[in-house]
Design an enzyme around this catalytic site. Sequence first.
Site, PDB file in Angstrom:
ATOM      1  N   ASP A   8       0.858  -1.184   0.000  1.00  0.00           N
ATOM      2  CA  ASP A   8       0.000   0.000   0.000  1.00  0.00           C
ATOM      3  C   ASP A   8       0.893   1.231   0.000  1.00  0.00           C
ATOM      4  O   ASP A   8       1.770   1.377   0.857  1.00  0.00           O
ATOM      5  CB  ASP A   8      -0.902   0.010   1.227  1.00  0.00           C
ATOM      6  CG  ASP A   8      -1.985  -1.060   1.166  1.00  0.00           C
ATOM      7  OD1 ASP A   8      -2.013  -1.819   0.188  1.00  0.00           O
ATOM      8  OD2 ASP A   8      -2.796  -1.126   2.105  1.00  0.00           O
ATOM      9  N   ASP A 129     -15.369  -2.724  -1.769  1.00  0.00           N
ATOM     10  CA  ASP A 129     -14.987  -2.439  -0.387  1.00  0.00           C
ATOM     11  C   ASP A 129     -16.254  -2.132   0.390  1.00  0.00           C
ATOM     12  O   ASP A 129     -17.034  -1.258  -0.018  1.00  0.00           O
ATOM     13  CB  ASP A 129     -14.037  -1.235  -0.330  1.00  0.00           C
ATOM     14  CG  ASP A 129     -12.850  -1.393  -1.275  1.00  0.00           C
ATOM     15  OD1 ASP A 129     -12.408  -2.538  -1.476  1.00  0.00           O
ATOM     16  OD2 ASP A 129     -12.378  -0.375  -1.813  1.00  0.00           O
TER      17      ASP A 129
END
Length: 239
Positions: A8, A129
Amino acid sequence: MILYPAIDLKDGQCVRLLRGEMTAATVFGDDPAAQAAAFAGAGCAWLHLVDLNGAFAGQPVNGAAVEAILARVKVPCQLGGGIRDMATIEGWLAKGLARVILGTVAVENPALVREAARAFPGRVAVGIDARKGVVATKGWAHETGVQATDLARSFEDAGVAAIIYTDIDRDGAMQGPNIAATEALARAVSIPVIASGGVASLADLIALRDTGVIAGAISGRALYDGAIDLAAALAALAR
């Protein structure tokens, strides 16, 4: 089941967030390409990359870091975050990404997902998500009211390569993945589903695998913290 180590990216660094909060970022390194090489050296078959700044900005922000990773490793990489138009999709795939992940636009512009999946077979995934089953977009800052399963089913005939399903409340929390919700989603659609969020141990990976329907799992913090030994996990999943 494929294990996807996660890198990330925030401000050019490798970080992990807690439940998607940019203010709750833990920095794990300032050389993402070196981290990618370490994961590749351990034997991973894929890498999962996220441009966190890009997810909020709506356009690529950590492009230099992603390009450095692509130049450093040979394993296929998938990238999500800030990919919201065809030009960006085409640009990233031309630079060597194996797969782009479309999240926000899957809700706001599903026609783009379909167009991209037709233009680039096998190279477009949908990122879903969700908090308590409800989809969130724009770096998880906006709740849509759309049910995750309904969104996944809407792309059944689109030719997308995979769905990356993230349980936001589990992400980065090291509390275990939401196996039940992920398995339910995987059983509801024919598209391969990759689990994301909360994977904290080898036991979590084995439990996801043993559902028999989950195609992959993403792990970040547990690999950085040493809670999961990547080489050992890959060996266990290969058995």
